[in-house]
Design a protein around this motif. Structure first.
Motif, PDB file in Angstrom:
ATOM      1  N   SER A  84       2.336  -2.396   2.529  1.00 24.39           N
ATOM      2  CA  SER A  84       2.196  -4.138   3.071  1.00 24.39           C
ATOM      3  C   SER A  84       3.372  -3.916   4.681  1.00 24.39           C
ATOM      4  CB  SER A  84       2.254  -4.834   2.411  1.00 24.39           C
ATOM      5  OG  SER A  84       3.118  -5.635   2.257  1.00 24.39           O
ATOM      6  N   SER A  85       2.618  -4.881   5.424  1.00 21.07           N
ATOM      7  CA  SER A  85       3.244  -5.057   6.915  1.00 21.07           C
ATOM      8  C   SER A  85       4.085  -4.308   7.254  1.00 21.07           C
ATOM      9  CB  SER A  85       4.671  -6.532   6.551  1.00 21.07           C
ATOM     10  OG  SER A  85       3.667  -8.066   5.434  1.00 21.07           O
ATOM     11  N   VAL A  86       3.406  -2.877   7.415  1.00 17.77           N
ATOM     12  CA  VAL A  86       4.067  -1.966   8.310  1.00 17.77           C
ATOM     13  C   VAL A  86       4.619  -2.238   9.237  1.00 17.77           C
ATOM     14  CG1 VAL A  86       3.030  -0.026   6.358  1.00 17.77           C
ATOM     15  CG2 VAL A  86       2.345  -0.751   9.236  1.00 17.77           C
ATOM     16  N   THR A  87       5.731  -1.737  10.012  1.00 21.60           N
ATOM     17  CA  THR A  87       6.241  -1.334  11.431  1.00 21.60           C
ATOM     18  C   THR A  87       6.943  -0.010  11.790  1.00 21.60           C
ATOM     19  OG1 THR A  87       8.859  -1.184  11.045  1.00 21.60           O
ATOM     20  CG2 THR A  87       8.085  -3.686  10.501  1.00 21.60           C
ATOM     21  N   PRO A  88       6.804  -0.099  13.069  1.00 18.22           N
ATOM     22  CA  PRO A  88       7.068   1.371  13.294  1.00 18.22           C
ATOM     23  C   PRO A  88       7.940   2.401  13.008  1.00 18.22           C
ATOM     24  CG  PRO A  88       7.040  -0.001  15.273  1.00 18.22           C
ATOM     25  CD  PRO A  88       6.869  -0.650  14.101  1.00 18.22           C
ATOM     26  N   GLU A  89       9.194   1.348  11.974  1.00 20.73           N
ATOM     27  CA  GLU A  89      10.320   2.456  11.260  1.00 20.73           C
ATOM     28  C   GLU A  89       9.860   2.507   9.897  1.00 20.73           C
ATOM     29  OE1 GLU A  89      12.284  -0.042  13.703  1.00 20.73           O
ATOM     30  OE2 GLU A  89      10.715  -0.886  12.251  1.00 20.73           O
ATOM     31  N   ASP A  90       8.142   2.092   9.563  1.00 21.08           N
ATOM     32  CA  ASP A  90       7.726   3.143   8.369  1.00 21.08           C
ATOM     33  C   ASP A  90       6.745   4.468   8.588  1.00 21.08           C
ATOM     34  OD1 ASP A  90       6.787  -0.174   7.387  1.00 21.08           O
ATOM     35  OD2 ASP A  90       8.014   0.854   6.704  1.00 21.08           O
ATOM     36  N   TYR A 105      11.743  17.322  -9.373  1.00 23.63           N
ATOM     37  CA  TYR A 105      10.758  16.919  -8.733  1.00 23.63           C
ATOM     38  C   TYR A 105      10.250  18.507  -9.719  1.00 23.63           C
ATOM     39  CZ  TYR A 105      12.394  13.134  -6.087  1.00 23.63           C
ATOM     40  OH  TYR A 105      13.446  11.764  -6.849  1.00 23.63           O
ATOM     41  N   ASP A 106       9.245  18.304  -9.669  1.00 21.28           N
ATOM     42  CA  ASP A 106       8.800  19.878  -9.959  1.00 21.28           C
ATOM     43  C   ASP A 106       8.151  20.230  -8.948  1.00 21.28           C
ATOM     44  OD1 ASP A 106       6.891  19.833 -13.464  1.00 21.28           O
ATOM     45  OD2 ASP A 106       6.971  18.404 -11.602  1.00 21.28           O
ATOM     46  N   PHE A 107       6.594  19.362  -8.707  1.00 25.94           N
ATOM     47  CA  PHE A 107       5.680  19.973  -7.908  1.00 25.94           C
ATOM     48  C   PHE A 107       5.527  18.602  -6.719  1.00 25.94           C
ATOM     49  CE2 PHE A 107       3.570  23.153 -10.231  1.00 25.94           C
ATOM     50  CZ  PHE A 107       4.097  22.692 -11.641  1.00 25.94           C
ATOM     51  N   TRP A 108       4.844  18.587  -5.878  1.00 23.45           N
ATOM     52  CA  TRP A 108       4.975  17.462  -4.343  1.00 23.45           C
ATOM     53  C   TRP A 108       3.895  18.372  -3.792  1.00 23.45           C
ATOM     54  CZ3 TRP A 108       9.435  15.346  -2.641  1.00 23.45           C
ATOM     55  CH2 TRP A 108      10.746  15.889  -3.199  1.00 23.45           C
ATOM     56  N   GLY A 109       3.558  17.282  -2.782  1.00 22.53           N
ATOM     57  CA  GLY A 109       1.686  17.397  -2.635  1.00 22.53           C
ATOM     58  C   GLY A 109       2.818  17.999  -0.964  1.00 22.53           C
ATOM     59  N   GLN A 110       1.753  18.163  -0.419  1.00 22.95           N
ATOM     60  CA  GLN A 110       2.233  18.827   1.034  1.00 22.95           C
ATOM     61  C   GLN A 110       2.884  17.793   1.872  1.00 22.95           C
ATOM     62  OE1 GLN A 110      -1.102  20.583   2.649  1.00 22.95           O
ATOM     63  NE2 GLN A 110      -1.917  19.057   3.304  1.00 22.95           N
ATOM     64  N   GLY A 111       2.384  16.593   1.887  1.00 20.43           N
ATOM     65  CA  GLY A 111       2.879  15.557   2.487  1.00 20.43           C
ATOM     66  C   GLY A 111       2.275  15.458   3.895  1.00 20.43           C
ATOM     67  N   THR A 112       1.633  14.058   4.182  1.00 19.64           N
ATOM     68  CA  THR A 112       1.273  13.528   5.132  1.00 19.64           C
ATOM     69  C   THR A 112       1.815  13.073   6.315  1.00 19.64           C
ATOM     70  OG1 THR A 112      -1.189  12.326   5.904  1.00 19.64           O
ATOM     71  CG2 THR A 112       0.262  11.736   3.950  1.00 19.64           C
ATOM     72  N   GLN A 113       1.830  12.900   7.250  1.00 25.73           N
ATOM     73  CA  GLN A 113       2.524  11.995   8.631  1.00 25.73           C
ATOM     74  C   GLN A 113       1.297  10.762   8.367  1.00 25.73           C
ATOM     75  OE1 GLN A 113       4.504  13.072  10.508  1.00 25.73           O
ATOM     76  NE2 GLN A 113       4.929  10.890  10.858  1.00 25.73           N
ATOM     77  N   VAL A 114       2.540   9.645   8.900  1.00 23.73           N
ATOM     78  CA  VAL A 114       1.675   8.246   8.936  1.00 23.73           C
ATOM     79  C   VAL A 114       2.130   7.853   9.829  1.00 23.73           C
ATOM     80  CG1 VAL A 114       1.700   6.486   8.150  1.00 23.73           C
ATOM     81  CG2 VAL A 114       1.226   8.562   6.298  1.00 23.73           C
ATOM     82  N   THR A 115       2.063   7.652  10.929  1.00 29.23           N
ATOM     83  CA  THR A 115       2.651   6.886  11.866  1.00 29.23           C
ATOM     84  C   THR A 115       2.195   5.954  12.277  1.00 29.23           C
ATOM     85  OG1 THR A 115       2.548   8.993  13.090  1.00 29.23           O
ATOM     86  CG2 THR A 115       3.049   6.689  14.372  1.00 29.23           C
ATOM     87  N   VAL A 116       2.585   4.487  12.481  1.00 25.72           N
ATOM     88  CA  VAL A 116       3.029   3.285  12.587  1.00 25.72           C
ATOM     89  C   VAL A 116       3.235   2.541  14.420  1.00 25.72           C
ATOM     90  CG1 VAL A 116       3.196   0.478  12.554  1.00 25.72           C
ATOM     91  CG2 VAL A 116       3.819   2.742  10.516  1.00 25.72           C
ATOM     92  N   SER A 117       1.826   2.875  14.679  1.00 15.78           N
ATOM     93  CA  SER A 117       1.893   1.990  16.378  1.00 15.78           C
ATOM     94  C   SER A 117       0.869   1.498  16.473  1.00 15.78           C
ATOM     95  CB  SER A 117       1.762   3.320  17.214  1.00 15.78           C
ATOM     96  OG  SER A 117       2.218   3.402  18.291  1.00 15.78           O
ATOM     97  N   SER A 118       1.045   0.780  17.530  1.00 18.21           N
ATOM     98  CA  SER A 118      -0.371  -0.042  18.198  1.00 18.21           C
ATOM     99  C   SER A 118      -0.822   0.655  19.001  1.00 18.21           C
ATOM    100  CB  SER A 118      -0.113  -1.583  18.508  1.00 18.21           C
ATOM    101  OG  SER A 118       1.416  -1.607  19.681  1.00 18.21           O
TER     102      SER A 118
END
Length: 118
Positions: A84-90, A105-118
């Motif tokens: 919650s209450s995300v900022t660009p630092e997130d 860790y033995d298994f990972w997802g591929q990762g997903t980019q999340v950008t916090v921006s107005s």
């Protein structure tokens, strides 16, 4: 072979809540280990955010605890992150993973980019 796949919006506005889902296949979130969220901001290292154990108990990073919630849908074999209450630092690449021990860790997802921006 366990597979994990993150899904969710790639862009979130400041002050809103980031919500990501990890879908697990080839293994169950209710039988063993810990199912975790980890992120990597640009130019920085990996940050462990929190986990939900096989028995449903949740654990959070102290620095994010006030803003983080992890839950699961056992019928879909999914677990979800809400920040919650995300900022660009997130802004970061967010990963889900299976944790088998301290820092392991033995298994990972591929990762997903999340950008916090107005």
């Amino acid at each position: 072979q366990v597979q994990l796949q993150e899904s969710g919006p790639g862009l979130v506005k400041p002050s809103q809540t980031l919500s990501l889902t990890c879908t697990v296949s080839g293994g169950s979130t209710t039988t063993t280990y810990f199912w975790v969220w980890i992120r990597q901001p640009p130019g920085k290292g990996l940050e462990w955010m929190g986990a939900i154990a096989y028995n449903g108990i949740t654990y959070y990073s102290p620095s994010l605890k006030s803003r983080t919630s992890i839950s699961r849908d056992t019928s879909k074999n999914q677990f979800t992150l809400q920040l919650s209450s995300v900022t660009p630092e997130d802004t970061a690449v967010y990963y889900c993973a299976r944790q088998t021990g301290w820092g392991t860790y033995d298994f990972w997802g591929q990762g997903t980019q999340v950008t916090v921006s107005s």
